[in-house]
Design an enzyme around this catalytic site. Structure first.
Site, short mmCIF file in Angstrom:
data_model
loop_
_atom_site.label_atom_id
_atom_site.label_comp_id
_atom_site.label_asym_id
_atom_site.label_seq_id
_atom_site.Cartn_x
_atom_site.Cartn_y
_atom_site.Cartn_z
CE LYS A 52 -4.00 -2.56 2.35
NZ LYS A 52 -4.47 -2.83 3.49
CD GLN A 96 -3.66 -4.30 6.87
OE1 GLN A 96 -3.30 -3.49 6.19
NE2 GLN A 96 -3.99 -5.71 6.61
CG ASP A 119 -10.16 -0.32 4.97
OD1 ASP A 119 -9.65 -0.83 3.95
OD2 ASP A 119 -9.19 -1.06 6.00
#
Ligand code: NAP
Length: 309
Positions: A52, A96, A119
């Site tokens: 990422k 995460q 997200d």
């Protein structure tokens, strides 16, 4: 031969389209900013985060990774999220998962400001998805729609079957297909006669987490099959069975000691589908691409507002 739904190509197109948008934001004063919080030492998560950050770098998006130890408490992590929520230069926050057991994951995800929730997991944004209102969409489901759209697979009026009902893939992709006027069926582990239900599908999305479970008898001839599964197989016999002893695949297995397999049988899909997304190279590359789209879109929403104030 069926058409291949080429995720690498779509990812590259999406990244190229983002470049002028990032440049326009820079002209307005600063690049988009993404913060990734990676708690503890999780080798698989660390690889995702590195990818990422690298993609941010390629695109000129500012990125920052925050790596607290896995002894962190819920309150300490809430303080980190709160600080990121307040920062002007951060447009997207990604925590995460998984988090260590002592941390209350729900509280952490709820604490991320919905406008920075790149997200798309915050209940506020899930509600916006259900109501078909603009908001960040979960990245993998949004990537699946881009994959279909950019390969001109018709969705409206088609019958779509989604196998899997998780909050991160199955449910949101079903909702996105519904908003594009597909007639959608969601299946799960308690669905009776799953092959017969799947055989109805013009678009079949497999988001199960079971290697090569979707065999030819699940696939309507000519259907578009989207394979979301990412299963790492380290059993040689199982790999040999799935890949029909393909010398090329078995050589790759022997080199690495494992192989990546989707939820769809890789040979049956070629025989029966009209189009399919391979694993690797199908849905996988789009998840990070859509994270970048969400980050840039968040910056675009936030920057003009500030210049007016
Ligand atoms: P998950 O949370 O474990 O959900 C799996 C779903 O599959 C559940 O709804 C489960 O049903 C259903 N299921 C399991 N066994 C089944 C069976 N025998 N028949 C019918 N349905 C069955 O998984 P997920 O997070 O959605 O992920 C699914 C797969 O996609 C995994 O391989 C994951 O690694 C992959 N993935 C890939 C990406 C990417 O970027 N490419 C992103 C996310 C996930 P129940 O609800 O009844 O238990």
């Amino acid at each position: 031969m069926p058409r291949i739904l080429d995720g690498n190509r779509v990812r590259d197109d999406i990244k190229n389209e983002l470049k002028p948008r990032v440049a326009a934001l820079l002209d307005k004063g600063r690049p988009p900013g993404l913060a990734v919080v990676l708690v503890g030492n999780h080798p698989a998560s660390a690889i995702y985060v590195r990818n990422k950050i690298k993609t941010c770098h390629d695109l000129g998006i500012y990125s920052e990774s925050i790596t607290p130890p896995d002894t962190i408490t819920t309150d300490e992590l809430l303080a980190i999220v709160d600080n990121l929520n307040r920062r002007e230069d951060i447009d997207g926050i990604l925590v995460q998962l998984p988090l260590p057991p002592q941390v209350d994951t729900k509280r952490i995800l709820l604490a991320v400001s919905p406008e920075k929730d790149v997200d798309g997991f915050h209940p506020f944004n899930v509600g916006a998805l259900v109501a078909n209102l603009p908001a960040p969409r979960a990245c993998t489901p949004a990537g699946i729609i881009e994959l279909l759209k950019r390969h001109e697979i018709p969705i409206a009026g088609r019958k779509a079957v989604v196998v899997g009902r998780s909050d991160i893939v199955g449910k949101p992709v079903a909702m996105l297909l519904l908003h594009r006027n597909a007639t959608v069926t969601i299946c799960h582990s308690k669905t009776p006669d799953l092959p017969a239900v799947c055989r109805e599908a013009d678009i079949l999305v497999a988001a199960i987490g079971r290697a090569a479970m979707i065999t030819g008898d699940f696939i309507k001839p000519g259907a578009a099959v989207v394979d979301v599964g990412t299963n790492h197989i380290d059993n040689r016999e199982q790999a040999a069975r799935i890949f029909r002893n393909s010398p090329e695949k078995m050589a790759a297995f022997d080199k690495k000691g494992s192989v990546l397999v989707g939820d769809v049988d890789p040979f049956d899909v070629v025989e029966k589908a009209g189009a399919y997304s391979p694993v690797p190279g199908g849905v996988g590359p789009l998840t990070i691409a859509m994270l970048m789209v969400n980050t840039v879109a968040s910056a675009e929403r936030r920057l003009p507002v500030r210049s007016v104030c």
